[in-house]
Scaffold this motif. Structure first.
Motif, PDB file in Angstrom:
ATOM      1  N   GLY A 148       0.816  -1.210   0.000  1.00 37.71           N
ATOM      2  CA  GLY A 148       0.000   0.000   0.000  1.00 37.71           C
ATOM      3  C   GLY A 148       0.851   1.262   0.000  1.00 37.71           C
ATOM      4  O   GLY A 148       2.049   1.244  -0.280  1.00 37.71           O
ATOM      5  N   GLU A 149       0.199   2.362   0.321  1.00 37.07           N
ATOM      6  CA  GLU A 149       0.875   3.662   0.365  1.00 37.07           C
ATOM      7  C   GLU A 149       1.915   3.691   1.483  1.00 37.07           C
ATOM      8  O   GLU A 149       1.696   3.165   2.556  1.00 37.07           O
ATOM      9  N   CYS A 150       3.047   4.312   1.218  1.00 40.85           N
ATOM     10  CA  CYS A 150       4.083   4.599   2.220  1.00 40.85           C
ATOM     11  C   CYS A 150       4.570   3.356   2.965  1.00 40.85           C
ATOM     12  O   CYS A 150       4.571   3.321   4.206  1.00 40.85           O
ATOM     13  N   PRO A 151       4.993   2.323   2.260  1.00 38.51           N
ATOM     14  CA  PRO A 151       5.407   1.093   2.931  1.00 38.51           C
ATOM     15  C   PRO A 151       6.541   1.324   3.936  1.00 38.51           C
ATOM     16  O   PRO A 151       7.513   2.015   3.646  1.00 38.51           O
ATOM     17  N   GLY A 152       6.348   0.777   5.139  1.00 36.77           N
ATOM     18  CA  GLY A 152       7.367   0.835   6.173  1.00 36.77           C
ATOM     19  C   GLY A 152       7.549   2.193   6.840  1.00 36.77           C
ATOM     20  O   GLY A 152       8.442   2.362   7.660  1.00 36.77           O
ATOM     21  N   GLN A 153       6.699   3.159   6.525  1.00 39.20           N
ATOM     22  CA  GLN A 153       6.865   4.491   7.114  1.00 39.20           C
ATOM     23  C   GLN A 153       6.035   4.641   8.390  1.00 39.20           C
ATOM     24  O   GLN A 153       4.979   4.037   8.548  1.00 39.20           O
ATOM     25  N   THR A 154       6.544   5.476   9.273  1.00 39.56           N
ATOM     26  CA  THR A 154       5.920   5.690  10.576  1.00 39.56           C
ATOM     27  C   THR A 154       5.389   7.112  10.665  1.00 39.56           C
ATOM     28  O   THR A 154       6.112   8.069  10.391  1.00 39.56           O
ATOM     29  N   GLY A 155       4.129   7.236  11.082  1.00 37.71           N
ATOM     30  CA  GLY A 155       3.508   8.539  11.298  1.00 37.71           C
ATOM     31  C   GLY A 155       3.177   8.723  12.766  1.00 37.71           C
ATOM     32  O   GLY A 155       2.669   7.809  13.413  1.00 37.71           O
ATOM     33  N   VAL A 156       3.485   9.888  13.285  1.00 39.71           N
ATOM     34  CA  VAL A 156       3.246  10.192  14.694  1.00 39.71           C
ATOM     35  C   VAL A 156       2.162  11.262  14.782  1.00 39.71           C
ATOM     36  O   VAL A 156       2.260  12.312  14.126  1.00 39.71           O
ATOM     37  N   TYR A 157       1.149  10.991  15.612  1.00 40.60           N
ATOM     38  CA  TYR A 157      -0.004  11.883  15.724  1.00 40.60           C
ATOM     39  C   TYR A 157      -0.413  12.045  17.186  1.00 40.60           C
ATOM     40  O   TYR A 157      -0.334  11.098  17.962  1.00 40.60           O
ATOM     41  N   GLY A 158      -0.861  13.242  17.516  1.00 35.87           N
ATOM     42  CA  GLY A 158      -1.573  13.438  18.770  1.00 35.87           C
ATOM     43  C   GLY A 158      -2.980  12.929  18.533  1.00 35.87           C
ATOM     44  O   GLY A 158      -3.496  13.000  17.424  1.00 35.87           O
ATOM     45  N   ALA A 159      -3.610  12.382  19.549  1.00 41.27           N
ATOM     46  CA  ALA A 159      -4.952  11.831  19.370  1.00 41.27           C
ATOM     47  C   ALA A 159      -5.845  12.244  20.528  1.00 41.27           C
ATOM     48  O   ALA A 159      -5.423  12.264  21.685  1.00 41.27           O
ATOM     49  N   VAL A 160      -7.083  12.577  20.174  1.00 36.16           N
ATOM     50  CA  VAL A 160      -8.106  12.874  21.171  1.00 36.16           C
ATOM     51  C   VAL A 160      -9.362  12.117  20.753  1.00 36.16           C
ATOM     52  O   VAL A 160      -9.799  12.213  19.607  1.00 36.16           O
ATOM     53  N   VAL A 161      -9.909  11.348  21.688  1.00 36.22           N
ATOM     54  CA  VAL A 161     -11.188  10.681  21.468  1.00 36.22           C
ATOM     55  C   VAL A 161     -12.188  11.385  22.372  1.00 36.22           C
ATOM     56  O   VAL A 161     -12.046  11.396  23.592  1.00 36.22           O
ATOM     57  N   ASP A 162     -13.176  12.018  21.745  1.00 37.93           N
ATOM     58  CA  ASP A 162     -14.200  12.755  22.475  1.00 37.93           C
ATOM     59  C   ASP A 162     -15.549  12.213  22.039  1.00 37.93           C
ATOM     60  O   ASP A 162     -15.963  12.440  20.899  1.00 37.93           O
ATOM     61  N   ASP A 163     -16.193  11.505  22.957  1.00 41.25           N
ATOM     62  CA  ASP A 163     -17.439  10.810  22.651  1.00 41.25           C
ATOM     63  C   ASP A 163     -17.197   9.866  21.478  1.00 41.25           C
ATOM     64  O   ASP A 163     -16.453   8.926  21.600  1.00 41.25           O
ATOM     65  N   GLU A 164     -17.784  10.164  20.338  1.00 38.91           N
ATOM     66  CA  GLU A 164     -17.628   9.288  19.177  1.00 38.91           C
ATOM     67  C   GLU A 164     -16.862   9.974  18.051  1.00 38.91           C
ATOM     68  O   GLU A 164     -17.095   9.710  16.876  1.00 38.91           O
ATOM     69  N   THR A 165     -15.924  10.857  18.429  1.00 38.62           N
ATOM     70  CA  THR A 165     -15.092  11.562  17.454  1.00 38.62           C
ATOM     71  C   THR A 165     -13.631  11.326  17.779  1.00 38.62           C
ATOM     72  O   THR A 165     -13.206  11.452  18.922  1.00 38.62           O
ATOM     73  N   LEU A 166     -12.870  10.961  16.763  1.00 42.82           N
ATOM     74  CA  LEU A 166     -11.423  10.774  16.875  1.00 42.82           C
ATOM     75  C   LEU A 166     -10.753  11.883  16.076  1.00 42.82           C
ATOM     76  O   LEU A 166     -10.998  12.025  14.875  1.00 42.82           O
ATOM     77  N   THR A 167      -9.933  12.674  16.757  1.00 40.41           N
ATOM     78  CA  THR A 167      -9.186  13.740  16.089  1.00 40.41           C
ATOM     79  C   THR A 167      -7.714  13.407  16.183  1.00 40.41           C
ATOM     80  O   THR A 167      -7.186  13.224  17.288  1.00 40.41           O
ATOM     81  N   LEU A 168      -7.051  13.307  15.037  1.00 40.53           N
ATOM     82  CA  LEU A 168      -5.618  13.035  14.962  1.00 40.53           C
ATOM     83  C   LEU A 168      -4.924  14.313  14.512  1.00 40.53           C
ATOM     84  O   LEU A 168      -5.304  14.911  13.504  1.00 40.53           O
ATOM     85  N   THR A 169      -3.922  14.715  15.274  1.00 32.11           N
ATOM     86  CA  THR A 169      -3.180  15.930  14.964  1.00 32.11           C
ATOM     87  C   THR A 169      -1.765  15.549  14.557  1.00 32.11           C
ATOM     88  O   THR A 169      -1.050  14.898  15.326  1.00 32.11           O
ATOM     89  N   LEU A 170      -1.364  15.946  13.372  1.00 27.27           N
ATOM     90  CA  LEU A 170      -0.063  15.597  12.821  1.00 27.27           C
ATOM     91  C   LEU A 170       1.070  16.118  13.703  1.00 27.27           C
ATOM     92  O   LEU A 170       1.122  17.299  14.030  1.00 27.27           O
ATOM     93  N   VAL A 171       1.974  15.220  14.076  1.00 33.14           N
ATOM     94  CA  VAL A 171       3.217  15.592  14.749  1.00 33.14           C
ATOM     95  C   VAL A 171       4.352  15.441  13.752  1.00 33.14           C
ATOM     96  O   VAL A 171       5.119  16.368  13.523  1.00 33.14           O
ATOM     97  N   ASP A 172       4.431  14.257  13.123  1.00 37.61           N
ATOM     98  CA  ASP A 172       5.457  14.000  12.113  1.00 37.61           C
ATOM     99  C   ASP A 172       5.037  12.783  11.298  1.00 37.61           C
ATOM    100  O   ASP A 172       4.751  11.727  11.870  1.00 37.61           O
ATOM    101  N   ASP A 173       4.975  12.931   9.995  1.00 39.68           N
ATOM    102  CA  ASP A 173       4.631  11.815   9.128  1.00 39.68           C
ATOM    103  C   ASP A 173       5.197  12.075   7.737  1.00 39.68           C
ATOM    104  O   ASP A 173       4.787  13.013   7.062  1.00 39.68           O
ATOM    105  N   PRO A 174       6.163  11.248   7.310  1.00 42.55           N
ATOM    106  CA  PRO A 174       6.696  11.415   5.956  1.00 42.55           C
ATOM    107  C   PRO A 174       5.706  10.990   4.875  1.00 42.55           C
ATOM    108  O   PRO A 174       5.916  11.291   3.703  1.00 42.55           O
TER     109      PRO A 174
END
Length: 152
Positions: free
Chosen positions: A110-136
């Protein structure tokens, strides 16, 4: 002005507390029978940081306008296109977590094989928000840019 105390014993009692209790006091006493109390207040915190979700909080089928993110109990994830065709995953991999962030590691297909993405995450009720920290992987960053809603 200097005041000399002769024949008096000065005793100071300092009380400190590591709580949210307001009205903590410090009392100072002198041998002459004089004492005073100083009261200080601690204001309650006005801001809070949402807790970092545990991996089980991410389990489920999440969707936004760009992608569907499926995370299972074992921490495996699949990203599907907005049409959610399970036979055509955009990327697959596993999810991990450190003390602060959620880490998405892509597999070899698939896309970006072997790459690692780092995200801040907040789960609020039934919403997941991912905030980019570092992702090539620009594709994954674009898929995760919008908040996800938990599928029904």
């Amino acid at each position: 002005m200097t005041r000399l105390l002769t024949g008096s014993l000065i005793v100071a009692l300092l009380t400190t507390s590591c709580g949210d209790t307001a009205g903590e006091s410090t009392t100072t006493s002198t041998g002459g029978g004089t004492s005073s109390t100083i009261t200080t207040s601690t204001a309650p915190a006005t801001t809070s940081t949402p807790p970092i979700p545990v991996l089980s909080d991410l389990t489920g089928n999440w969707e936004n306008e760009r992608a569907v993110l499926r995370v299972n109990d074992a921490g495996d994830y699949v990203v599907l296109g907005a049409d959610a065709d399970p036979d055509l995953p955009l990327t697959v991999g596993f999810v991990a977590r450190d003390e602060v962030n959620v880490i998405f590691v892509s597999g070899v297909a698939g896309e970006c094989p072997g790459q690692t993405g780092v995200y801040g995450a907040v789960v609020d009720d039934e919403t997941l928000t991912l905030t980019l920290v570092d992702d090539p992987c620009a594709a994954r960053a674009a898929w995760f840019e919008l908040p996800f809603a938990l599928e029904g």
